[in-house]
Design an enzyme around this catalytic site. Structure first.
Site, PDB file in Angstrom:
ATOM      1  N   TRP A 128       0.846  -1.183   0.000  1.00 42.85           N
ATOM      2  CA  TRP A 128       0.000   0.000   0.000  1.00 42.85           C
ATOM      3  C   TRP A 128       0.884   1.237   0.000  1.00 42.85           C
ATOM      4  O   TRP A 128       1.527   1.550   1.014  1.00 42.85           O
ATOM      5  CB  TRP A 128      -0.903  -0.029   1.241  1.00 42.85           C
ATOM      6  CG  TRP A 128      -1.962  -1.072   1.081  1.00 42.85           C
ATOM      7  CD1 TRP A 128      -3.169  -0.921   0.472  1.00 42.85           C
ATOM      8  CD2 TRP A 128      -1.909  -2.447   1.518  1.00 42.85           C
ATOM      9  NE1 TRP A 128      -3.866  -2.112   0.495  1.00 42.85           N
ATOM     10  CE2 TRP A 128      -3.121  -3.058   1.129  1.00 42.85           C
ATOM     11  CE3 TRP A 128      -0.951  -3.225   2.183  1.00 42.85           C
ATOM     12  CZ2 TRP A 128      -3.409  -4.397   1.383  1.00 42.85           C
ATOM     13  CZ3 TRP A 128      -1.230  -4.549   2.440  1.00 42.85           C
ATOM     14  CH2 TRP A 128      -2.454  -5.132   2.041  1.00 42.85           C
ATOM     15  N   HIS A 172      -6.960   2.033   2.095  1.00 44.51           N
ATOM     16  CA  HIS A 172      -8.094   1.199   1.691  1.00 44.51           C
ATOM     17  C   HIS A 172      -9.227   1.426   2.695  1.00 44.51           C
ATOM     18  O   HIS A 172      -9.041   2.130   3.696  1.00 44.51           O
ATOM     19  CB  HIS A 172      -7.710  -0.281   1.591  1.00 44.51           C
ATOM     20  CG  HIS A 172      -6.914  -0.803   2.764  1.00 44.51           C
ATOM     21  ND1 HIS A 172      -6.369  -2.060   2.800  1.00 44.51           N
ATOM     22  CD2 HIS A 172      -6.586  -0.258   3.968  1.00 44.51           C
ATOM     23  CE1 HIS A 172      -5.747  -2.255   3.949  1.00 44.51           C
ATOM     24  NE2 HIS A 172      -5.859  -1.177   4.665  1.00 44.51           N
ATOM     25  N   ARG A 231      -3.557   6.640  -2.390  1.00 44.59           N
ATOM     26  CA  ARG A 231      -2.248   5.987  -2.534  1.00 44.59           C
ATOM     27  C   ARG A 231      -1.281   6.869  -3.294  1.00 44.59           C
ATOM     28  O   ARG A 231      -1.675   7.585  -4.218  1.00 44.59           O
ATOM     29  CB  ARG A 231      -2.396   4.651  -3.261  1.00 44.59           C
ATOM     30  CG  ARG A 231      -3.089   3.662  -2.364  1.00 44.59           C
ATOM     31  CD  ARG A 231      -3.032   2.271  -2.868  1.00 44.59           C
ATOM     32  NE  ARG A 231      -4.080   1.523  -2.162  1.00 44.59           N
ATOM     33  CZ  ARG A 231      -4.491   0.324  -2.494  1.00 44.59           C
ATOM     34  NH1 ARG A 231      -3.939  -0.301  -3.509  1.00 44.59           N
ATOM     35  NH2 ARG A 231      -5.430  -0.262  -1.794  1.00 44.59           N
ATOM     36  N   GLN A 265     -13.369   2.884  -2.717  1.00 48.22           N
ATOM     37  CA  GLN A 265     -13.531   1.447  -2.537  1.00 48.22           C
ATOM     38  C   GLN A 265     -14.850   1.188  -1.850  1.00 48.22           C
ATOM     39  O   GLN A 265     -15.458   2.089  -1.259  1.00 48.22           O
ATOM     40  CB  GLN A 265     -12.407   0.883  -1.651  1.00 48.22           C
ATOM     41  CG  GLN A 265     -11.064   0.814  -2.334  1.00 48.22           C
ATOM     42  CD  GLN A 265     -10.059   0.034  -1.505  1.00 48.22           C
ATOM     43  OE1 GLN A 265     -10.158  -0.017  -0.273  1.00 48.22           O
ATOM     44  NE2 GLN A 265      -9.089  -0.573  -2.161  1.00 48.22           N
ATOM     45  N   VAL A 312      -6.934 -11.773   5.414  1.00 52.91           N
ATOM     46  CA  VAL A 312      -7.854 -12.877   5.112  1.00 52.91           C
ATOM     47  C   VAL A 312      -7.079 -14.175   4.922  1.00 52.91           C
ATOM     48  O   VAL A 312      -5.900 -14.174   4.546  1.00 52.91           O
ATOM     49  CB  VAL A 312      -8.703 -12.594   3.843  1.00 52.91           C
ATOM     50  CG1 VAL A 312      -9.837 -11.638   4.150  1.00 52.91           C
ATOM     51  CG2 VAL A 312      -7.836 -12.065   2.712  1.00 52.91           C
ATOM     52  N   ALA A 337     -14.765 -11.085   4.165  1.00 54.65           N
ATOM     53  CA  ALA A 337     -14.596  -9.664   3.861  1.00 54.65           C
ATOM     54  C   ALA A 337     -14.276  -9.545   2.383  1.00 54.65           C
ATOM     55  O   ALA A 337     -13.768 -10.479   1.769  1.00 54.65           O
ATOM     56  CB  ALA A 337     -13.461  -9.065   4.686  1.00 54.65           C
TER      57      ALA A 337
HETATM   58  N1  DAH Z   1      -8.033  -3.730   1.098  1.00 53.72           N
HETATM   59  C1  DAH Z   1      -7.592  -4.445  -0.068  1.00 53.72           C
HETATM   60  C2  DAH Z   1      -6.861  -3.484  -0.987  1.00 53.72           C
HETATM   61  O1  DAH Z   1      -7.107  -2.338  -0.951  1.00 53.72           O
HETATM   62  C3  DAH Z   1      -8.745  -5.064  -0.807  1.00 53.72           C
HETATM   63  C4  DAH Z   1      -9.315  -6.195  -0.044  1.00 53.72           C
HETATM   64  C5  DAH Z   1      -8.829  -7.467  -0.259  1.00 53.72           C
HETATM   65  C6  DAH Z   1     -10.277  -6.001   0.894  1.00 53.72           C
HETATM   66  C7  DAH Z   1      -9.328  -8.546   0.445  1.00 53.72           C
HETATM   67  C8  DAH Z   1     -10.801  -7.068   1.613  1.00 53.72           C
HETATM   68  C9  DAH Z   1     -10.323  -8.348   1.367  1.00 53.72           C
HETATM   69  O2  DAH Z   1     -11.760  -6.919   2.536  1.00 53.72           O
HETATM   70  O3  DAH Z   1     -10.856  -9.394   2.049  1.00 53.72           O
HETATM   71  O4  DAH Z   1      -6.006  -3.925  -1.731  1.00 53.72           O
END
Ligand code: DAH
Length: 344
Positions: A158, A175, A201, A215, A258, A312
């Site tokens: 990130w 995010h 970002r 998002q 996750v 998620a």
């Molecule tokens: N937060 C991640 C991103 O910005 C995207 C994401 C991936 C969110 C997997 C989630 C997840 O909730 O389970 O790259």
């Protein structure tokens, strides 16, 4: 000059001047000059005392008669001038009621906002509540509670815009995932929320990358949640958005928060999965990341990870809006050109 001569002189000059008065303002000046307490007639009346007792009554009566007459003429003139002034007002302030109105510019919701509203409606029908979170976040929520420790290389994924690192680590959220921890800290299971919002970002811009974008995070935690539930929800999302024939694809991916983690895609609605320009001839449109909430994330907010499980997901809103509205370049979304925005 006798008193009577003086009186006659005042009267005739007053009448001549009164005829020349052109407006209400001039009339006021005239009144002050002739009838006012410092006016000529009043001055003459003050001289009555210097006349003999025989002369005085007749002179007084004559002077009073002149005063009454001039006052009447003055009133008459005032009525005429006031009417003229009112007429002029009407002419000057006239409104042409037959002139067509100026068209009001009517705004519309920004395409990204429209997309978020549509997504909110779809998820509401599946029991998800829409919540919002802060765009300026602490490192603890943006990273630590999402199982991304300080020295972990995954943190580099990130490209973070940092606001303060001297005291506490303060960042622009990279995010919407930090809201997972914020929501869980404040509620007990079952949890079912979506979190739309901006993320930031440090990134080079091109047709598909912006330093600010939106998002939509999703989170469901309960006693018996499995990967099947995640698949069902995302399948339903794809069909609500792009029609009943759509299928989704899960592929293994890695996100620290996750386990297992996936990226998910929907088969391209434009070419029906055969391959076209929009899906770059792959037949699939990438939508985002997802997975089963990592036990460390659940434990981090005080949930019993033996009892509860959850899924998620996070998806990019601009990407969806671009597909939905056929927008080829993400950058036009934020240039604020009314000619572009008015098309939605
Ligand atoms: N937060 C991640 C991103 O910005 C995207 C994401 C991936 C969110 C997997 C989630 C997840 O909730 O389970 O790259």
């Amino acid at each position: 000059m006798t008193f009577q001569d003086q009186l006659n002189a005042i009267k005739s000059s007053a009448e001549v001047e009164l005829n020349k008065v052109a407006d209400l303002q001039g009339l006021e000046t005239w009144e002050r000059q002739y009838l006012g307490s410092k006016g000529e007639l009043t001055a003459l009346l003050k001289q009555l005392g210097s006349l003999t007792a025989e002369e005085r009554p007749a002179a007084g009566r004559a002077a009073n008669a002149v005063k009454v007459e001039l006052t009447a003429e003055f009133e008459e003139r005032r009525t005429t001038l006031a009417a003229a002034a009112a007429d002029q007002h009407l002419v000057e302030d006239a409104v042409d009621v037959t002139l067509p109105g100026r068209p009001q510019i009517e705004g519309v919701a920004h395409p990204v906002s429209q997309m978020i509203r549509e997504l909110s409606d779809i998820f509401a029908l599946m029991g998800f509540q829409t919540v919002f979170g802060p765009e300026v976040e602490t490192g603890r929520y943006n990273f630590d509670l999402l199982n991304i420790p300080s020295d972990h290389p995954a943190r580099d994924v990130w490209d973070t815009m940092i606001i303060d690192s001297d005291h506490e680590e303060i960042v622009l959220r990279t995010h919407t995932s930090p809201m997972q921890a914020r929501v869980m800290e404040q509620t007990n299971p079952p949890v079912r929320v979506i979190v739309p919002g901006r993320a930031y970002r440090y990134e080079a811009q091109d047709a598909s990358h912006e330093w600010m974008f939106h998002q939509l995070e999703g989170l469901a935690v309960d006693e018996t949640i499995t990967l099947t539930d995640l698949k069902g929800v995302l399948q339903e999302l794809a069909r609500q958005l792009f029609g009943p024939r759509r299928r989704i694809r899960f592929r293994c991916d890695y996100f620290p928060f996750v386990e297992p983690g996936v990226d998910f895609a929907v088969d391209c609605a434009i070419c029906d999965g055969k391959g076209c320009r929009v899906c770059k001839y792959s037949g699939w449109l990438e939508m985002g990341g997802a997975g089963m909430v990592h036990p460390s994330v659940l434990e981090g907010v005080g949930y019993d990870s033996e009892r509860y499980t959850g899924f998620a997901f996070g998806l990019g809103v601009e990407r969806l809006a671009m597909i939905r509205y056929g927008i080829p370049d993400i950058r036009v979304l934020f240039e604020n050109d009314p000619r572009f925005l008015a098309q939605f």
